[in-house]
Write a protein that holds these residues in place. Structure first.
Motif, PDB file in Angstrom:
ATOM      1  N   GLU A  60      48.142  30.833  39.054  1.00 52.11           N
ATOM      2  CA  GLU A  60      48.644  31.218  37.736  1.00 52.11           C
ATOM      3  C   GLU A  60      47.840  30.582  36.619  1.00 52.11           C
ATOM      4  N   ASP A  61      47.377  29.360  36.844  1.00 47.66           N
ATOM      5  CA  ASP A  61      46.610  28.654  35.823  1.00 47.66           C
ATOM      6  C   ASP A  61      45.279  28.221  36.426  1.00 47.66           C
ATOM      7  N   GLU A 114      53.897  32.477  47.848  1.00 47.13           N
ATOM      8  CA  GLU A 114      54.450  31.892  46.619  1.00 47.13           C
ATOM      9  C   GLU A 114      53.638  30.684  46.165  1.00 47.13           C
ATOM     10  N   LEU A 159      50.250  31.859  44.668  1.00 47.98           N
ATOM     11  CA  LEU A 159      50.432  32.465  43.340  1.00 47.98           C
ATOM     12  C   LEU A 159      50.699  31.397  42.291  1.00 47.98           C
ATOM     13  N   THR A 190      41.607  38.794  42.897  1.00 50.81           N
ATOM     14  CA  THR A 190      41.943  38.388  41.525  1.00 50.81           C
ATOM     15  C   THR A 190      40.682  38.308  40.684  1.00 50.81           C
ATOM     16  N   ARG A 191      40.876  38.117  39.404  1.00 51.83           N
ATOM     17  CA  ARG A 191      39.744  37.895  38.499  1.00 51.83           C
ATOM     18  C   ARG A 191      38.966  36.667  38.962  1.00 51.83           C
ATOM     19  N   ALA A 232      45.060  45.053  38.960  1.00 53.17           N
ATOM     20  CA  ALA A 232      45.138  43.660  39.436  1.00 53.17           C
ATOM     21  C   ALA A 232      44.692  42.661  38.399  1.00 53.17           C
ATOM     22  N   HIS A 253      46.178  41.814  35.777  1.00 53.27           N
ATOM     23  CA  HIS A 253      47.292  41.088  35.193  1.00 53.27           C
ATOM     24  C   HIS A 253      47.776  39.937  36.059  1.00 53.27           C
ATOM     25  N   ALA A 254      47.666  40.057  37.375  1.00 48.32           N
ATOM     26  CA  ALA A 254      48.162  39.001  38.277  1.00 48.32           C
ATOM     27  C   ALA A 254      47.372  39.039  39.575  1.00 48.32           C
ATOM     28  N   PRO A 255      47.172  37.901  40.178  1.00 56.77           N
ATOM     29  CA  PRO A 255      46.470  37.877  41.461  1.00 56.77           C
ATOM     30  C   PRO A 255      47.264  38.635  42.527  1.00 56.77           C
ATOM     31  N   TYR A 259      35.573  40.533  39.949  1.00 64.27           N
ATOM     32  CA  TYR A 259      36.719  40.161  40.775  1.00 64.27           C
ATOM     33  C   TYR A 259      36.221  39.406  42.016  1.00 64.27           C
TER      34      TYR A 259
END
Length: 891
Positions: free
Chosen positions: A772-773, A765, A768, A707-708, A684, A686-688, A740
């Motif tokens: 992403e940022d 969506e 996410l 996520t991180r 995980a 790499h992406a949430p 995490y």
């Protein structure tokens, strides 16, 4: 006769000789007359004098427009006023309802003149409601629609052909259609439907003073039947006909005049027709009628209480009169022998009545016995109107001596101990003014409203709804609605104690001080006077004192914390207190506002009840141990995952960095759901990972993020959900040992929004995209504050406390609800590097009451400097300069 200062008819007619300027002349005359009427009203002249004057002014304007527009055709058709205008009543914003009776066939030239008339009236500025009918049309429409028949019955000829008008009157008379009995039954059915449409209570937050029960329509109903069946020309004729006493007639007219005053003022404030007492106008109306804020009661609350009490009195009169009508119109031919119940009461035609007129004078306690007999004989349809009148005349005998009478006290308690009919008995007692006489403190809360969006009903109505909710749990046919609650109710040793607590739980509202404490004192004294043991008296008083404890604990504290459960169990003490309190809490919430009760609150309270039951079973001396709860949760989750094919070493690998808090805050099913998804996602980092469950067990949509960890993940998630107009009910944030974060949100879609299943993909969506940022935190969006919220000003409060057991800080925020509020809070916390560990989100009407369990970026409690900066910024963001300071009385 129109006052010359209001409208000089001679001068007006002289001006109208200038036929080129008819419209502006009539327009100015009407405007100036309306301005004069408004000024006279503001100077203190009552509406009952002004309303007929405005109708007379309208008569003058409309008839002159008729004469000018129709010219030589003026006697070819007939102009009639209908509806309220037909009665000679016209408020500032009311429609001017006209009917034009035409000959058949209709000459084309006349048709053109009539079209010109309607256009001219609109140009003058008259809100016209009109119909054009032949006599045959009138008959056809009246036969099909009782409302049309009623309008025709109230019609008044203004100008034109008198023969056409009399032909219409003859053709639509009771001898031709809608006889007195048929008319009465149809109008009564119409009233019942209207009351149902307005929730069968006049006590909504923004009542309709015309259509709600006890409103002007109910007075009209009395007049319509009197005119149709008894040929009464005015309400005063009902005195001569023996349907009203002089005092009842005065009460009816006073009520009508009071509602007219409000309606006249309301139309003036709105600048148009408006019959709803919207929040937009309530405070202004209170000031206009001379009310002022006091220490414990706002001016608007005093004004609205007077309104609610007045329509309650009018409802009683309406009920009594309609029953008298029913007996006279429908049952006059029936000769039925009475069924004797005892020497004081008998049943006749299904209605209970006294055996002689002096019953209440000789046996005052019979005023309570009446309601007990109705409980014991469910076949009784109601109280005879003559007996209702005797109740009204003798209820003044309910004084201190009456309350000390052992017979009265025994009868009252017997009502509470009956297996059925308690709610109906209390509502009837309240409707006829007996309950407030017997319990003076209840009279004080009658019609009392709280100027907020949380308490939808007046205190008296809410209280009786709580009793009703509790009684419903004892009815076998309704057991499927709340199986657990019904099962608990079935094992109560003395359910009457629960009903007494419900009756007194809010009885001290509006006195100042803690209404729970004051109500507990009242309840204890009342129970002691009514022969209950001191233990039972203390028990009822405890329920009243603590009636908010369970809801506040469930909604404002972290019930996943064993310490909170142990503390609550200590407050409750034993299973009996817990059972009674649980039932009272649910009934109270459901009776405050139907929208408050949802699966989320149900699951919260049920979980608190379950955990507290476990704690009490262990014994207060052996508090629940955190390690034990964690081990139990993990064992149950492993069993679920084993059935899904996950090896125990795989599960152990995923769990090795999870803290004990995680297993305390999530159910075994939720842990299994998360674990399976994390395993399926692989790395995980790499992406949430975002999971969305449209129909969560807790009610609503469950959103899970793995996520991180970043300091602003909570703020990003809240902003994304806010962007989708989702209401956040609960938030749980867990940070793992390896950096995490596991964040859960329980959300509700907006009313009328997409199906939750359809919106799941959109939620995922959007989240996410925001995640992403994580370095970029968008400014929270602001929206338009809904109309209802704009009229309330809640003083913002920000308070901090130490949650030393969990090494964190609790921040409580109270503020006026507004779009983007939670997003603004999360944005502010993120800027100060504050981490949210848990959040309890509650919107109570116009108030947001949120609790955030927070830490600094090192996962420790906040220092005093950070707390002060946060408080200052949040206060400046949400506070205003309003001079209205609201009180928080809870449920």
């Amino acid at each position: 006769m129109i006052d010359r200062q209001l409208l000089d008819l001679d001068a007006l007619d002289h001006e109208l000789t200038d036929t080129a300027n008819v419209t502006p002349i009539l327009q100015r005359a009407l405007r100036e007359a309306d301005d004069t009427l408004s000024a006279r009203f503001l100077d203190g002249e009552p509406a009952f004098k002004l309303v007929p004057l405005r109708a007379a002014v309208m008569d003058a304007v409309v008839t002159r427009a008729w004469a000018i527009c129709l010219g030589e055709f003026a006697d070819s058709a007939c102009l009639a006023a209908v509806g309220g205008y037909g009665r000679g009543e016209l408020h500032p914003g009311s429609d001017t309802d006209l009917m034009i009776i035409i000959p058949t066939p209709l000459p084309e030239a006349l048709e053109a003149r009539l079209s010109d008339l309607v256009t001219r009236l609109w140009d003058i500025g008259i809100e016209v409601g009109h119909s054009v009918r032949s006599v045959d049309d009138c008959v056809f429409q009246a036969k099909r629609d009782i409302t049309v028949a009623t309008n025709l019955m109230e019609s008044r000829r203004l100008a034109g052909n008198a023969s056409l008008f009399h032909a219409m009157e003859e053709a639509t008379s009771p001898y031709q259609l809608w006889s007195g009995p048929d008319f009465f039954e149809a109008k009564w059915a119409e009233q019942q439907k209207r009351h149902e449409r307005y929730h069968d209570t006049a006590y909504n937050l923004e009542p309709n003073l015309k259509e709600s029960p006890g409103g002007l329509r109910d007075i009209h109903m009395i007049g319509w039947v009197a005119k149709r069946h008894f040929n009464a020309g005015a309400l005063s004729d009902l005195v001569d006909l023996g349907f009203l006493s002089e005092s009842e007639y005065e009460e009816l007219i006073q009520g009508q005049h009071f509602l007219w005053d409000i309606r006249f003022a309301l139309h003036g404030l709105a600048g148009r027709r408006e019959d709803r007492l919207l929040f937009d106008y309530q405070a202004d109306l209170a000031r206009q009628f001379g009310y002022k804020d006091t220490e414990h009661t706002l001016a608007v609350e005093q004004f609205m209480q007077r309104y609610y009490r007045m329509i309650k009195r009018l409802s009683r009169l309406n009920e009594m009169l309609l029953q008298l009508y029913q007996e006279t119109i429908l049952y006059t031919e029936l000769d039925e022998k009475p069924q004797l119940l005892n020497k004081r009461f008998q049943i006749k035609r299904g209605f209970i009545e006294v055996t002689h007129r002096n019953v209440f004078q000789r046996y005052p306690f019979a005023m309570l016995e009446l309601f007990l007999l109705m409980q014991q004989h469910p076949e009784i349809r109601g109280i005879r109107a003559a007996t209702i009148r005797l109740l009204r005349e003798h209820r003044g005998l309910i004084n201190n001596a009456f309350r000390r009478d052992l017979r009265a006290r025994s009868l009252f308690m017997e009502i509470f101990r009956q297996p059925a009919g308690i709610t109906h008995a209390l509502r009837r007692m309240h409707s006829h003014g007996i309950l407030g006489r017997y319990i003076p403190a209840f009279a004080a809360i009658t019609g009392r409203m709280q100027y907020d969006l949380f308490h939808v009903y007046t205190v008296d109505t809410h209280t009786l709804m709580v009793v009703s909710n509790l009684r419903r749990l004892s009815v076998p046919e309704h057991r499927d609605e709340f199986p657990l609650l019904s099962e608990i109710h079935s094992r109560l040793p003395k359910p009457e104690l629960l009903y007494l607590a419900a009756l007194f739980h809010d009885i001290a509202k509006g006195r100042g001080g803690d209404h729970s404490e004051l109500g507990a004192e009242d309840a204890y004294a009342f129970c002691l006077q009514h022969g209950l043991s001191r233990y039972d008296c203390r028990f009822v008083a405890w329920l009243v004192r603590k009636h908010l404890l369970m809801s506040m604990t469930a909604q404002r504290r972290d019930i996943s914390d064993p310490g909170v459960i142990n503390e609550f169990a200590g407050e409750v003490g034993d299973r009996k207190h817990l059972d009674y309190l649980y039932l009272l809490t649910v009934a109270d919430i459901r009776a405050t506002d139907a929208k408050l009760w949802n699966n989320w609150r149900k699951s919260l309270l049920q979980e608190l009840y379950r955990r507290t039951t476990q704690a009490l079973r262990r014994g207060l001396g052996q508090p629940i141990d955190q390690d034990e709860l964690v081990a139990e949760a993990q064992h149950r989750a492993r069993e679920l995952l084993r059935h899904k094919g996950l090896h125990h070493m795989t599960v152990r690998s995923i769990w090795r960095h999870f803290t004990p808090d995680y297993f305390l805050r999530y159910t075994a099913a939720e842990v299994a759901w998360h674990t399976e998804a994390i395993h399926a996602a692989g790395d995980a980092a790499h992406a949430p990972l975002v999971l969305v469950e449209p129909e969560a067990a807790r009610g609503g949509i469950e959103v899970f993020i793995y996520t991180r960890d970043r300091g602003n993940i909570f703020a990003l998630a809240v902003s994304a959900l806010d962007q989708l107009s989702l209401d956040i009910l609960d938030a749980r944030i867990i940070t793992t040992d390896n950096g995490y974060t596991l964040d859960s949100f329980l959300v509700h879609p907006p009313a009328g929004g997409d199906d939750p299943a359809d919106s799941a993909a959109t939620i995922r969506e959007t989240l996410l995209a925001y995640l992403e940022d994580p370095q970029t935190l968008p400014e929270p969006a602001t929206g338009t504050t809904p109309r209802r919220l704009r009229h309330f000003n809640t003083m913002t409060q920000v308070d901090f406390s130490d949650d030393t057991r969990n090494e964190r800080t609790a921040m409580e925020l109270i503020a006026g609800d507004q779009p983007g509020l939670l997003a603004q809070v999360s944005y502010t916390l993120a800027r100060y590097g504050v981490r949210v560990q848990n959040a309890k989100i509650a919107t109570l009407g116009e108030r947001a009451e949120d609790v955030f369990f927070i830490t600094d970026d090192a996962n420790g409690p906040l220092d005093s400097a950070t707390r002060q900066r946060l408080r200052s910024e949040l206060l400046s963001a949400f506070d205003d300069d309003s001079d209205i300071m609201r009180r928080g009385d809870g449920v």
